[in-house]
Design a protein around this motif. Structure first.
Motif, short mmCIF file in Angstrom:
data_model
loop_
_atom_site.label_atom_id
_atom_site.label_comp_id
_atom_site.label_asym_id
_atom_site.label_seq_id
_atom_site.Cartn_x
_atom_site.Cartn_y
_atom_site.Cartn_z
N LYS A 1 37.31 -95.57 42.89
CA LYS A 1 35.87 -95.39 43.11
C LYS A 1 35.32 -94.25 42.25
N GLY A 2 34.22 -94.57 41.57
CA GLY A 2 33.56 -93.59 40.72
C GLY A 2 34.27 -93.32 39.41
N ALA A 3 35.29 -94.12 39.07
CA ALA A 3 36.10 -93.83 37.88
C ALA A 3 35.32 -93.95 36.58
N LYS A 4 34.20 -94.68 36.58
CA LYS A 4 33.41 -94.83 35.36
C LYS A 4 32.36 -93.73 35.19
N LYS A 5 32.21 -92.89 36.20
CA LYS A 5 31.22 -91.82 36.12
C LYS A 5 31.74 -90.66 35.28
N PRO A 6 30.89 -90.07 34.44
CA PRO A 6 31.30 -88.88 33.69
C PRO A 6 31.77 -87.77 34.63
N GLY A 7 32.89 -87.18 34.31
CA GLY A 7 33.40 -86.09 35.13
C GLY A 7 34.21 -86.53 36.34
N SER A 8 34.42 -87.85 36.51
CA SER A 8 35.20 -88.34 37.63
C SER A 8 36.63 -87.81 37.55
N ARG A 9 37.22 -87.48 38.69
CA ARG A 9 38.60 -86.99 38.71
C ARG A 9 39.60 -88.12 38.45
N PHE A 10 39.10 -89.37 38.41
CA PHE A 10 39.97 -90.51 38.17
C PHE A 10 39.87 -91.05 36.74
N ILE A 11 39.10 -90.41 35.88
CA ILE A 11 38.91 -90.94 34.53
C ILE A 11 40.24 -91.13 33.81
N ALA A 12 41.08 -90.11 33.80
CA ALA A 12 42.35 -90.18 33.06
C ALA A 12 43.31 -91.18 33.71
N ALA A 13 43.45 -91.11 35.03
CA ALA A 13 44.44 -91.93 35.73
C ALA A 13 44.05 -93.40 35.80
N SER A 14 42.79 -93.74 35.50
CA SER A 14 42.34 -95.12 35.58
C SER A 14 42.30 -95.81 34.22
N GLN A 15 42.81 -95.14 33.19
CA GLN A 15 42.84 -95.73 31.86
C GLN A 15 44.08 -96.61 31.69
N LEU A 16 43.96 -97.58 30.79
CA LEU A 16 45.09 -98.45 30.46
C LEU A 16 46.29 -97.63 30.03
N PHE A 17 47.47 -97.96 30.54
CA PHE A 17 48.76 -97.33 30.26
C PHE A 17 48.98 -96.01 31.01
N ALA A 18 47.99 -95.53 31.75
CA ALA A 18 48.18 -94.27 32.48
C ALA A 18 49.26 -94.44 33.56
N LEU B 1 56.17 -106.63 45.68
CA LEU B 1 57.62 -106.79 45.56
C LEU B 1 58.14 -105.80 44.52
N PRO B 2 58.85 -104.75 44.95
CA PRO B 2 59.35 -103.75 44.00
C PRO B 2 60.23 -104.38 42.93
N ASP B 3 60.09 -103.90 41.71
CA ASP B 3 60.90 -104.38 40.58
C ASP B 3 61.13 -103.20 39.65
N ARG B 4 61.97 -102.27 40.09
CA ARG B 4 62.13 -101.02 39.36
C ARG B 4 62.79 -101.22 38.00
N GLU B 5 63.65 -102.23 37.87
CA GLU B 5 64.28 -102.48 36.58
C GLU B 5 63.25 -102.85 35.52
N THR B 6 62.32 -103.72 35.89
CA THR B 6 61.27 -104.10 34.95
C THR B 6 60.34 -102.92 34.68
N LEU B 7 60.04 -102.13 35.71
CA LEU B 7 59.18 -100.96 35.51
C LEU B 7 59.83 -99.98 34.53
N ARG B 8 61.13 -99.74 34.67
CA ARG B 8 61.82 -98.85 33.72
C ARG B 8 61.74 -99.42 32.30
N LEU B 9 61.88 -100.73 32.18
CA LEU B 9 61.80 -101.36 30.86
C LEU B 9 60.42 -101.18 30.25
N VAL B 10 59.38 -101.36 31.05
CA VAL B 10 58.01 -101.17 30.56
C VAL B 10 57.80 -99.74 30.09
N LEU B 11 58.21 -98.77 30.91
CA LEU B 11 58.00 -97.36 30.56
C LEU B 11 58.78 -96.96 29.31
N LYS B 12 60.02 -97.43 29.19
CA LYS B 12 60.82 -97.12 28.01
C LYS B 12 60.21 -97.71 26.76
#
Length: 208
Positions: free
Chosen positions: A38-55, A107-118
Motif C-alpha cells: 500500500k502506497g508503494a507508488k507514492k514519492p517517499g513511500s517506505r516500500f519504494i525500494a522493497a516493491s521493485q522488481l528483483f528486490a 508451497l515452499p520451494d527453497r531449492e528453486t529460490l536458491r537457484l533464482v538468487l544465485k
C-alpha cells in the motif's frame, strides 16, 4: 491478525489502484504469494525500494482474504546493477518470468529460490555471458522441478547432430553440485547450440 515473517524476492510488480502495487513474491516459507504494497507508488513511500522488481527483502505480512498485505520490509539485496545493462536485465527478466510460472502458490520451494538468487547474483556481478547464464538456469530449473532427466527421454529432432560440447554441457547442468553449476565455459558454437536447446525445451515445459 497474525503477523508473518518471510524472506522473498519480487518477481513481478503491477499497479494496484492509484497508489498501491501488487507484488508477485517468491517467498522462502510460502512459495509464490500475492502481496499488496500500500502506497508503494507514492514519492517517499517506505516500500519504494522493497516493491521493485528483483528486490529481495525480509518481509512482515498480514494474510488477507485474497492476498497478503505488506506491513514492513527490510531490503537484503536489490540487484541494482541489473538495471545498468540491457543484456543482464533481459536475462534476469527471463529468470523471473520462468520462476513465476513454475513455482506453486503456498508451497515452499527453497531449492528453486536458491537457484533464482544465485542466478541473479551472477547476472548482477557481470563478467559472464548473460544469455548463457539464463540458459543454464532454465535447464537446471527443469531438472529441479522433475521435468528433465536426459535428452534420451525427450522427443526432440536431430539430437544425434548435437555437438559433443553441447551434450557435455547439458549433462553437467543436470548433474553438477549447486555450488559448481555455473563453473564451466564453452566455445561460441557450443554456447549458441546450448542456448538454442534451452529455448526449445523451456516453452514446451513451462507453457501457460
Amino acid at each position: 491478525m497474525e503477523l508473518q515473517k518471510t524472506r522473498g524476492i519480487v518477481l513481478r510488480e503491477l499497479p494496484l489502484g492509484e497508489a498501491d502495487k501488487l507484488l508477485i513474491v517468491f517467498s522462502d516459507t510460502n512459495g509464490r504469494i500475492s502481496v499488496s504494497a500500500k502506497g508503494a507508488k507514492k514519492p517517499g513511500s517506505r516500500f519504494i525500494a522493497a516493491s521493485q522488481l528483483f528486490a529481495y527483502s525480509e518481509m512482515e505480512l498480514i494474510k488477507g482474504k485474497s492476498m497478503y498485505i505488506l506491513r514492513n520490509a527490510e531490503m537484503l539485496e536489490s540487484f541494482f546493477n541489473l538495471r545498468n545493462d540491457f543484456d543482464p536485465l533481459t536475462a534476469a527478466s527471463n529468470v523471473a518470468r520462468l520462476a513465476s510460472r513454475v513455482i506453486q502458490e503456498e508451497l515452499p520451494d527453497r531449492e528453486t529460490l536458491r537457484l533464482v538468487l544465485k542466478t541473479l547474483a551472477l547476472l548482477d556481478k557481470g563478467g559472464r555471458d548473460p544469455a548463457l547464464i539464463a540458459s543454464i538456469f532454465a535447464l537446471r530449473l527443469l531438472k529441479v522441478q522433475g521435468m528433465l532427466s536426459s535428452l534420451s527421454d525427450l522427443e526432440l529432432p536431430d539430437t544425434d547432430s548435437l555437438k559433443a560440447g553441447t551434450l557435455a554441457a547439458f549433462d553437467y547442468v543436470c548433474t553438477a553440485a549447486d555450488e559448481k553449476l555455473f563453473a564451466f565455459s564453452v566455445s561460441d558454437e557450443v554456447k549458441a547450440e546450448f542456448s538454442q536447446l534451452a529455448e526449445i525445451l523451456t516453452p514446451k515445459n513451462f507453457e501457460l
